[in-house]
Design an enzyme around this catalytic site. Sequence first.
Site, PDB file in Angstrom:
ATOM      1  CE  LYS A 168     -17.692   0.558 -19.430  1.00  0.00           C
ATOM      2  NZ  LYS A 168     -17.082   0.975 -20.712  1.00  0.00           N
ATOM      3  CE1 TYR A 213     -21.020   3.052 -18.317  1.00  0.00           C
ATOM      4  CE2 TYR A 213     -20.125   3.636 -16.169  1.00  0.00           C
ATOM      5  CZ  TYR A 213     -20.089   3.719 -17.541  1.00  0.00           C
ATOM      6  OH  TYR A 213     -19.114   4.484 -18.148  1.00  0.00           O
ATOM      7  CG  ASN A 216     -15.185   5.285 -27.291  1.00  0.00           C
ATOM      8  OD1 ASN A 216     -14.776   6.003 -26.384  1.00  0.00           O
ATOM      9  ND2 ASN A 216     -16.294   5.576 -27.973  1.00  0.00           N
TER      10      ASN A 216
END
Length: 258
Positions: free
Chosen positions: A157, A153, A81
């Site tokens: 991901k 980012y 996470n």
Amino acid sequence: MSRIFITGSADGLGQMAAQLLVKAGHSVVLHARNEQRAREALAAVPGAEIALSGDLSSIQETITLAEKANNLGLFDAVIHNAAVGYTERRRIETVDGLSHVFAVNSLAPYLLTALIHRPKRLIYLSSGLHRSGDASLRDLSWTDRRWNGFSAYADSKLHNVILAFAAARKWPSVFSNALEPGWVATKMGGPGAPDSLADAPKTQVWLATSNEARAMVSGEYFYHMQPRQFLSAAADPAVQEKFIAECARISGIQFPAP
């Protein structure tokens, strides 16, 4: 009941998932980047087993975190996470000379996947922004490219989905999946995020613990407990092998054999 390790569970979705899991009677091991944050994590999730500390921006600290986790025994599931957001206006360099975003969001999950005793389930939190990631995997740490925090980012991901699918392909005995929790009003998402914050942690909890047939799958991408379209390059074994090889080269840690 299951035993679950959740990275980045001092706040946000990691903390919310931990609270849901403890409430359901599962054993949960928390993680935070330092001892102070670990104490805060334990205070926020009464009933959690323990909170481990480790700065995921450091290769050595991440390796040590994996050792700490292994010293606790086996886990039924690991939820990857922990992440930093897309608001870094400049390339922040880690102690290892890497981009902070790549080190925390991409390399740390790789290291923990490679080093923690293989659980029954692996869950990786991605984002819808992964569809804008660079599947060429060129310049992973943004050494040569002009810095763009949003793109860095998005790349990271995408890396999470690639890693989830690589683990699913290489380890057929493990259920390994990725998900997007939605754009929600966490510290990272911001106060104006439109998706349901209450629903955001439920998919990772479901994938970590449910015995429903639709949760006991591998190599899938989910949104709110439903399959969702992902960037097709993530399922390409050649892309997966390139990512794994680069992470191994950078860190010196090889991905374990099947």
